[in-house]
Structures are given as structure tokens and as C-alpha cells.
Design a protein around this motif. Sequence first.
Motif, short mmCIF file in Angstrom:
data_model
loop_
_atom_site.label_atom_id
_atom_site.label_comp_id
_atom_site.label_asym_id
_atom_site.label_seq_id
_atom_site.Cartn_x
_atom_site.Cartn_y
_atom_site.Cartn_z
N LYS A 228 6.98 -3.93 -4.65
CA LYS A 228 5.71 -3.40 -5.44
C LYS A 228 4.26 -3.55 -4.84
O LYS A 228 3.76 -2.74 -4.78
N GLU A 229 4.10 -4.85 -4.07
CA GLU A 229 3.09 -4.91 -3.34
C GLU A 229 2.94 -3.84 -1.90
O GLU A 229 2.01 -3.32 -1.60
N GLN A 230 4.04 -3.78 -1.31
CA GLN A 230 4.09 -2.89 -0.28
C GLN A 230 4.01 -1.45 -0.42
O GLN A 230 3.45 -0.62 0.07
N VAL A 231 4.42 -1.02 -1.58
CA VAL A 231 4.24 0.23 -2.25
C VAL A 231 2.80 0.54 -2.43
O VAL A 231 2.41 1.70 -1.85
N LYS A 232 1.99 -0.37 -2.82
CA LYS A 232 0.53 -0.32 -2.75
C LYS A 232 -0.08 -0.13 -1.56
O LYS A 232 -1.12 0.73 -1.32
N ARG A 233 0.50 -0.79 -0.48
CA ARG A 233 0.02 -0.87 0.96
C ARG A 233 0.13 0.45 1.61
O ARG A 233 -0.66 1.01 2.27
N VAL A 234 1.49 1.14 1.09
CA VAL A 234 1.69 2.57 1.51
C VAL A 234 0.93 3.50 1.04
O VAL A 234 0.21 4.37 1.72
N ALA A 235 0.74 3.38 -0.49
CA ALA A 235 -0.27 4.18 -1.14
C ALA A 235 -1.85 4.16 -0.51
O ALA A 235 -2.49 5.33 -0.59
N LYS A 236 -2.13 3.09 0.05
CA LYS A 236 -3.66 3.10 0.68
C LYS A 236 -3.72 3.67 1.69
O LYS A 236 -4.97 4.32 2.18
N VAL A 237 -2.63 3.86 2.59
CA VAL A 237 -2.73 4.74 3.68
C VAL A 237 -2.94 6.17 3.34
O VAL A 237 -3.62 6.98 3.78
N HIS A 238 -1.93 6.40 2.46
CA HIS A 238 -2.11 7.92 1.98
C HIS A 238 -3.53 8.20 1.28
O HIS A 238 -4.16 9.25 1.50
N GLU A 239 -4.04 7.35 0.62
CA GLU A 239 -5.16 7.22 0.00
C GLU A 239 -6.48 7.58 1.22
O GLU A 239 -7.40 8.39 0.97
#
Length: 313
Positions: A228-239
Motif C-alpha cells: 500500500k505504501e509503495q502504491v502511494k510512492r508510484v502514485a507520487k511519480v505519476h502526480e
Amino acid sequence: MLDSLKVRLYPNKEQQTALAKSFGCCRFVWNYYLEKTNNQYKETGKGLSYCDMAKDLTQLKKQPDYLFLKEVTAAALQQSLKNLESAFKNFFQKRARFPKFKSKHKKQSIRYPESCSIKGNGVKLPKLGVVKARIPKAISGKIKSVTVSKTSTDKYFAAILFETDDLILDKTGKISGIDLGLTNLVTVFDGETYTKVDPIKPTRKYAKRLKRRQQALSRKVKGSNNRKEQVKRVAKVHEKIANTRQDFLHKLSRKLVDENVETRHGASVLVVENLCVKGLARTKLAKSVLDAGFGMLINFLNYKLAHRRRKVN
């Protein structure tokens, strides 16, 4: 005319909890009546209208298993039904795809169609009170609605729709032409000189960072907290990619408006090349075309020129 302003929200813990309930209830109402409409259409060949869904929702809220719906302002739930009806109309008129069920793991949003106002350095919302916000400019007109959203990186935003003075298009002056491309994002010709601007290609710029984080995500155990934390890290790159592209296009559109319109004898009309972005997105140039953001640039030019009594053709 109507104008909009997007601001960053900073809700406290109580307001975050209340917003989570509001997001969940509006998502539940959307999914519940989407399924109900689909079932009725299969049985009778006719779906549910907004009036039908609103009447049924009133009775649904009285049932013991659905009392939690009363914790959210009724206007927000009704707006969710209106959005669902609009989604079906857009589908049948071939303007959009068939409505999908909403997930709690993606971007969340809720629209407040009434009882919203600006109070000091915050936005007052129904059943939430004043939510702290970063408001870059004053809003003098009447607020029509506020759409609150939460991104996958846990950031809150509010899109404020408000009334402003009507603007009349001034059709005097010369015309400037804008050519869109991949080698040069825009080529501007005002009848005398050419101006070229290169694309920044944010997707390629952050490709390595995105690849590393996606590889790390693939190694995480499904359902674990680490995943779940890694999903947020990936989302931050997309953002980061999206914000970089948006910031560049905002500055570019402002520069194009200032240099080609704001002068005393500037152009009253900007003529932009008409591209079929959907068609180009199905070719081998899809990644570059989508990364350039042609549609976003044209949208930015449209509303910025409208504020200066100009237009895009």
C-alpha cells in the motif's frame, strides 16, 4: 459567465474523517444505483431517471441497514445521482463510455451544489465547517458549487465554480496562427515572425524513477501494508509527471496570450491546428502525443483568451 478556481485544502483530522464518510456514501450511492439501473434495463429495457433514483434514495435512507447515508448532506447524494444520469446520457449520445463502478482505491470526489462560501482563509462546506485552504485570489461572485477531491497521494483540493462578469469578445485586430507538433510543441506565426517552443517530455524525464518504483511494487506481497505504501510512492511519480506537464502548459499558454494578444495592436483571434488526438493516440507516436498534452494546452488557451475578450479558432 461562470469561472472556476482550484485551491488546495488542509482539513483537520475530524474533517478528514467526515470527508471520508462523504466520499464513501456518494460512492455507495453511485454504485448502488448503477447496478440497479443495469438490472432494470436488462429486465424491462428501460433504465432509471434521476427522479426515480431520488425517490428510491429517500426510502432507502429510512431502512436500518442504510442509516449511515443520513450522516452526509442530502444535496451531495442527490448530486451523485445527477452525475450518474448525465453519465448515462453521455453514453447513449456517444460522447463517453459506459459508466463504471467507483473504487475506494482511486481518486475520490464529492460535489456540494449549495451552501458553500469563502470564510477568511478557508472554504465553508456543509456539515464540515470552515476547511483551511490556500486561496490565491479573491472570489467576488456568487459560488455555484464546490467539488472536493482527494488524490491517490492523500492531497485535498476544491474546485470552486462561481459567477463572474460577462465578457464580450472583441473581434478587432490581427490573427496569429499556432501549429502543434512533437519536434516543436508550438510554432507561432503572426504574419511577420516565427516563434518556436520545444516540448519538455515529462513522462520520459521521470521514466527511470517510475520504472524503479514500479519494479519495487511488483515485489511487494499483495494486500500487505508495504504494498500500500509503495502504491502511494508510484502514485507520487505519476502526480509529479502530471504536475510538471500542467505547470509547463499553464506558463506556455500564459506566454502565448501575453505575447500575441495583450499588446495594443495584438491579435484578437488565435488559430490553432485542429488535431485528432484520439487518432494519433492509436499510432506508434501515442506516448509522445499524450505526453505533449495538446488538448490541455488548447483548453488553457481557450479560457485565458476568454478572460481577455478574445477567442481560439
